[in-house]
Every structure is written in structure tokens, then in C-alpha cells.
Design a protein around this motif. Sequence first.
Motif, PDB file in Angstrom:
ATOM      1  N   LEU A 174       0.866  -1.122   0.091  1.00 25.95           N
ATOM      2  CA  LEU A 174      -0.031  -0.082   0.257  1.00 25.95           C
ATOM      3  C   LEU A 174       0.929   1.267  -0.027  1.00 25.95           C
ATOM      4  O   LEU A 174       0.446   2.260  -0.566  1.00 25.95           O
ATOM      5  N   SER A 175       2.072   1.134   0.617  1.00 27.33           N
ATOM      6  CA  SER A 175       2.953   2.309   0.836  1.00 27.33           C
ATOM      7  C   SER A 175       3.484   2.580  -0.439  1.00 27.33           C
ATOM      8  O   SER A 175       4.041   3.813  -0.966  1.00 27.33           O
ATOM      9  N   ILE A 176       3.692   1.825  -1.734  1.00 23.52           N
ATOM     10  CA  ILE A 176       4.367   1.965  -2.762  1.00 23.52           C
ATOM     11  C   ILE A 176       3.537   2.223  -3.962  1.00 23.52           C
ATOM     12  O   ILE A 176       4.013   2.214  -5.099  1.00 23.52           O
ATOM     13  N   THR A 177       2.250   1.693  -3.910  1.00 19.36           N
ATOM     14  CA  THR A 177       1.300   1.741  -5.066  1.00 19.36           C
ATOM     15  C   THR A 177       0.148   2.715  -4.848  1.00 19.36           C
ATOM     16  O   THR A 177      -0.484   2.715  -3.674  1.00 19.36           O
ATOM     17  N   THR A 178      -0.282   3.492  -5.858  1.00 22.61           N
ATOM     18  CA  THR A 178      -1.573   4.174  -5.931  1.00 22.61           C
ATOM     19  C   THR A 178      -2.573   3.472  -6.915  1.00 22.61           C
ATOM     20  O   THR A 178      -3.629   4.116  -7.213  1.00 22.61           O
ATOM     21  N   ASP A 179      -2.288   2.553  -7.704  1.00 25.04           N
ATOM     22  CA  ASP A 179      -3.154   1.917  -8.670  1.00 25.04           C
ATOM     23  C   ASP A 179      -4.387   1.323  -7.738  1.00 25.04           C
ATOM     24  O   ASP A 179      -4.131   0.567  -6.973  1.00 25.04           O
ATOM     25  N   PRO A 180      -5.601   1.662  -8.135  1.00 25.96           N
ATOM     26  CA  PRO A 180      -6.770   1.323  -7.426  1.00 25.96           C
ATOM     27  C   PRO A 180      -7.038  -0.077  -7.530  1.00 25.96           C
ATOM     28  O   PRO A 180      -7.569  -0.584  -6.381  1.00 25.96           O
ATOM     29  N   GLU A 181      -6.790  -0.861  -8.398  1.00 25.15           N
ATOM     30  CA  GLU A 181      -6.848  -2.364  -8.518  1.00 25.15           C
ATOM     31  C   GLU A 181      -6.098  -3.144  -7.479  1.00 25.15           C
ATOM     32  O   GLU A 181      -6.441  -3.908  -6.687  1.00 25.15           O
ATOM     33  N   TRP A 182      -4.627  -2.486  -7.524  1.00 26.53           N
ATOM     34  CA  TRP A 182      -3.690  -3.248  -6.248  1.00 26.53           C
ATOM     35  C   TRP A 182      -4.100  -2.885  -5.026  1.00 26.53           C
ATOM     36  O   TRP A 182      -4.060  -3.714  -4.103  1.00 26.53           O
ATOM     37  N   ARG A 183      -4.654  -1.667  -4.888  1.00 28.73           N
ATOM     38  CA  ARG A 183      -5.083  -1.074  -3.520  1.00 28.73           C
ATOM     39  C   ARG A 183      -6.086  -2.087  -3.044  1.00 28.73           C
ATOM     40  O   ARG A 183      -6.161  -2.497  -1.825  1.00 28.73           O
ATOM     41  N   ALA A 184      -7.272  -2.179  -4.040  1.00 29.75           N
ATOM     42  CA  ALA A 184      -8.347  -2.892  -3.358  1.00 29.75           C
ATOM     43  C   ALA A 184      -8.155  -4.157  -3.218  1.00 29.75           C
ATOM     44  O   ALA A 184      -8.651  -4.965  -2.234  1.00 29.75           O
ATOM     45  N   ASP A 185      -7.094  -4.916  -4.096  1.00 27.70           N
ATOM     46  CA  ASP A 185      -6.879  -6.419  -3.882  1.00 27.70           C
ATOM     47  C   ASP A 185      -6.117  -6.466  -2.617  1.00 27.70           C
ATOM     48  O   ASP A 185      -6.296  -7.428  -1.664  1.00 27.70           O
ATOM     49  N   LEU A 212     -14.248  -2.033  -0.642  1.00 27.52           N
ATOM     50  CA  LEU A 212     -15.429  -1.797  -1.368  1.00 27.52           C
ATOM     51  C   LEU A 212     -15.406  -0.416  -2.052  1.00 27.52           C
ATOM     52  O   LEU A 212     -16.105  -0.225  -3.224  1.00 27.52           O
ATOM     53  N   GLU A 213     -14.782   0.547  -1.304  1.00 28.41           N
ATOM     54  CA  GLU A 213     -14.920   1.817  -1.950  1.00 28.41           C
ATOM     55  C   GLU A 213     -14.068   1.869  -2.985  1.00 28.41           C
ATOM     56  O   GLU A 213     -14.467   2.682  -4.064  1.00 28.41           O
ATOM     57  N   LEU A 214     -13.140   1.056  -3.342  1.00 23.04           N
ATOM     58  CA  LEU A 214     -12.196   1.040  -4.664  1.00 23.04           C
ATOM     59  C   LEU A 214     -13.049   0.212  -5.482  1.00 23.04           C
ATOM     60  O   LEU A 214     -12.700   0.584  -6.686  1.00 23.04           O
ATOM     61  N   VAL A 215     -13.737  -0.870  -5.074  1.00 26.81           N
ATOM     62  CA  VAL A 215     -14.181  -1.784  -5.918  1.00 26.81           C
ATOM     63  C   VAL A 215     -15.317  -0.933  -6.813  1.00 26.81           C
ATOM     64  O   VAL A 215     -15.402  -1.371  -7.996  1.00 26.81           O
ATOM     65  N   TYR A 216     -16.132   0.008  -6.227  1.00 24.26           N
ATOM     66  CA  TYR A 216     -17.279   0.477  -6.973  1.00 24.26           C
ATOM     67  C   TYR A 216     -16.541   1.631  -7.996  1.00 24.26           C
ATOM     68  O   TYR A 216     -17.444   2.253  -8.761  1.00 24.26           O
ATOM     69  N   GLN A 217     -15.109   1.746  -8.178  1.00 29.20           N
ATOM     70  CA  GLN A 217     -14.643   2.596  -8.985  1.00 29.20           C
ATOM     71  C   GLN A 217     -14.137   1.821 -10.316  1.00 29.20           C
ATOM     72  O   GLN A 217     -13.686   2.233 -11.203  1.00 29.20           O
ATOM     73  N   MET A 218     -14.037   0.404  -9.931  1.00 27.93           N
ATOM     74  CA  MET A 218     -13.842  -0.481 -11.182  1.00 27.93           C
ATOM     75  C   MET A 218     -14.781  -0.800 -12.131  1.00 27.93           C
ATOM     76  O   MET A 218     -15.961  -0.397 -12.081  1.00 27.93           O
TER      77      MET A 218
END
Length: 560
Positions: A174-185, A212-218
Motif C-alpha cells: 500500500l505504501s508503494i502503489t497508487t493503482d486502485p486495483e492493486w490497492r483494492a486487492d 469496497l470503496e475502490l471496488v465501486y470505482q472499477m
Amino acid sequence: MNRYVSAITGYILLFFVLLSGACTAPSDRDLLDRAESCLRKNPDSTLLLLKQIRFPERLTGKELADYWYLHATGRRNTDRSYVTDSLLQVSIDYYAAVHDSARLRDCYRLEAQRQEWLKQFDRADAFYRRAIEVCPHDQQNHIPALYSKLILLYNDHINPKNYPLARQYAHKLLSITTDPEWRADTYYELAASYNFEGLHPDSAVYYTYKCLELVYQMPLQQRPFYLSNCANMIGLDAHEALRLSDEAIAINPERYLFSSTSTKGYIYLAMGKPDSALLCYQRAAEAYKKEVIRIKEDYPTAHNSLSTLYAATSYALSPKDIRTKEFIYNDSINTASFRQRLINSEHVQNQQVLLEKQYTLNLHQQQLKLLLTGILCAVILAGGILYLYIRNRRQRWVASEEKAEALEHLLNEARKNTAEEPAADGAFFRRILLKQLGLIRLLASSPTSANQELLRQIANPGEGTEKGNRLLTWEELYPIIDASYNGFYTKLTNRYGELLNEKEIQLCCLLCAGFTTKEINVVTGQSISTIYHRKIDIRRKMDLDETKGLADFIQSVYSA
């Protein structure tokens, strides 16, 4: 003869050219390049191409490193085990030596997964971290996938000591990525870690909502996986969990009808509604049957999830009615069982490969024997042709030497006349005969120093000889024979002219003049065997006995 030898030599060369062309096979480097070109889209083709390299242990350097890298990657991409690929370390050592960071990263990842399958989790952890360390700067997008592998390494194996390590790597990711999918996973894996551990349900719920907050952005089609799995989190509001399951079914009913309906059954049990749970069980069981028919494979975890749901529902409806005897499996046990099956399959395949190698070795031995036999036959044939050629040349050389000796003897006979005494009739006849038969032209065709001397002697065998004599024919030679040898020609033709042909009469004249068989061969150009056959014919026509020589017959005619 020369044309015959040339033709045979050409056929032999053509045979070896065709043989070498038939034995030509694609090089190992070519096979490796072709295997790599189809690795991503057609890994099965990669394995088939690598299979054509019968003896990879004979490869060296880059070819050996590429082979084991492609072999392991191809088996991984086709969901096959490669735990016996211990030579993957060879690829690691080579790529490290040549500083190929991308290949080295892939090899570390492959070796980490191999160690995981061997249940060497510490070694797997070390190789994943090495892969992260060597990841090239222009390919940093691979790092999240490697951290995700580390998280799953500790979340997939049920051990309370592993969950803190999984969460440690999750926070690092989480500290090195800002990608929504990687953060959701990653949020989902954190929630699952707390959920499995069971000590902090509030943390599980917290990370579930973060996911779930990020899932709804997928995109819509990527949501069902997370919606269905988040609905299983302990501590999540039951109505919220039912809503998540219904959403997953609505987006992709074919894929998630069974799993989400089964999840709803457990939720209804937790809500104290066994009748609704039983209805969910029936729908899930029907969906499961369709799924098994579609994929043609039973899934133990799903099967036992249904059995557990049925047992729990039956107990809720009637505490004394427990009719299931199924064991309860979890995903880790099913995964371990699946991996063991793959490992067993790999062992069987390796045994088959060994048998194929043994067969190939035997086949190569047979081919080598055939090749050596063919070469031996070709050498024997070439040796025979060479022997015949040399023998023929030697015979021709010997014959030439004998002819030269015969000519020299004839010339010596022709030169017996001196200034003091006239030439004998025999010497005179020999001189005329030499000129008549054109031996000057015969020697002139091979202008060696010896032949030049013979030409000079033939042209002028004596000092008092006329130089302008014209060449004579046999009709002109016959009177000379009569004059020189007591009318031999006339006597012979009068007595035996009807029995003997022209050639036989000429032969008798030469024999009367004292010519040997070799000398007759020289002056007439007839082969020695032909001369012998003509002698036999004369003896037969004259009714001569085997014991009575032809020379005696010639002498009797001469003396008559």
C-alpha cells in the motif's frame, strides 16, 4: 574409363549431399527462439518445441539457461507443476553473471513458486524478495505483483503465525502503489487476514469497506469477485452481506450464482432463518450441478461447502436430524491436494521423458550404425573403383612399355643392314611394314623424348635408305613376302586360300616373317587375345593337332 569413374564419383558425392541434407535438423538456438516467441500466447507450443531438444543437458551457456527458464515458465503458464526443475538455479546463476535483470527477476519468481510448492516457505519468501530487489527501474510495475505473491504466500496457508507477515507485506504494498486495483486487492487481503485470524473482527470489517470503496470505482465486470468474497467477512452487517451477494449474482449470474447463493445460506443461518437458508441450499445445489457439468470437474471445496450448509441448516431445523457424513474441507486443503496431483503428474511425465530419451538414444545408435555402414560401403566402392582405375592405367602403361620394346626390337632388326652388306630380306620387309602401318603417326600422337627418337629411327632405319618411298598396302606387301620367303604367300593362298580369310592369311605371313605375338599386336593394332583366337581358328581349319604347333605348319608351307 575416365568418364565412368567421374560419373561414379559424382553419384557418391550426390549421395552424401542428400544424406547430409536429410539429417539436417533445426538448431537448438532456433528452437529456443521459436519457443520464446510463443511463450505468452501459446505456452503449450513452447513446451512442444522444447521437447524437440532431446538432450538439454548437453546445452551450455545461454542456451542452457534459456531452456530451463522457458521450460519452467511454460509449465507454470499451462498450470503444470515444475517442482523437479532443480536446474532453474543454472538459469539464475547465468542471468546474474550477465546482469540480465529482467530474466533474473522472472527466474527468482519461478524459483520462489517452486519452493512454495515444496512447502519451503522461508526459501520462497527469500526468492520473492530477491526478485523485488533486482527488478529493473523501467519495470517497476512488476513489484506490486511480487508483493501480492508474498501476501498470498502467508494468507493461503493456515497458520496463525503467518497472518502478521501477510499484513506486513500488505502495508508495504500500500505504501508503494497508487493503482486502485492493486490497492483494492491489498485491502481485501488485509481483511481476509484478520478474518482468518479471528482476533480483530472490527479490523476485518474496516478493510472490507476500504476495499469496497475502490471496488465501486472499477469496471462493472471486475466487481463480482470482490463483492462475493467481501460478503463472507465475519462481523459484516448481515443485510449488507446479502446485498453484496445479490449484486455479484446480478452482474455475473453464470459465474457467481452458486458461490453467492451458498454465502447467502450461511448468512441466513446467522440471522436465525433456517428456512431461507434451506432454500438457498437448494438453489446453490442446482447451480453447482450445472457448474460441474459445464467444467466437467468436481470442486471439493464447493462440494463440502454445500454439505456443511445442508448439515447446519438441517440441525437448525431439527437438532436431532444430522444426516451428512461429509468432511469439511477448506481452500488450503483443496489447493494442497490440487498441487499434489500436479506434482504426481509431473513425476509421471518425467518418467515418460526418460523413456523417450532412452528410445531416442537407441534410435541414434541405429542411425549411426546405418550411417557408418553406408560410409563403409561407399569407401569400399570408391576403393574398388580406384583399384580398377589404377590397374587399368598400369595395364595400359605396361602395354605401352611392351609396345615400345617391340618397336625398338623391330627397328633393331630393320637396321641390321650396314654400308658393307645389303639389308636382309627380313629386315627390308620389317622396314616397309613399319612405314605401311603408320606407326609414325602412332608415336607422333605421344611426342615424348623416347618416341621422338623412335620416330627418327623409323623414318631413317639405315644410312642408304631412300627417303621418298611411298607407303605400301598389303597388296604391295604380298609380293615382297613371296620374294623374301620362298613364295610363301602364293603357296599359302594356292593351297589354303579357300579355308583362310584375309586376316588369317596376313597373320600367317607375319608369323613366317618371324614376328612374335607382341610384335604382331604392335604392327597390326590387334589385341593379343584376338591374335590367339585367330591362331586357334587357323589350327582348327588346318586340322592341326593340339601337339603340333602353328610354327611347324608355317615352316612346312615355306619349305614346300
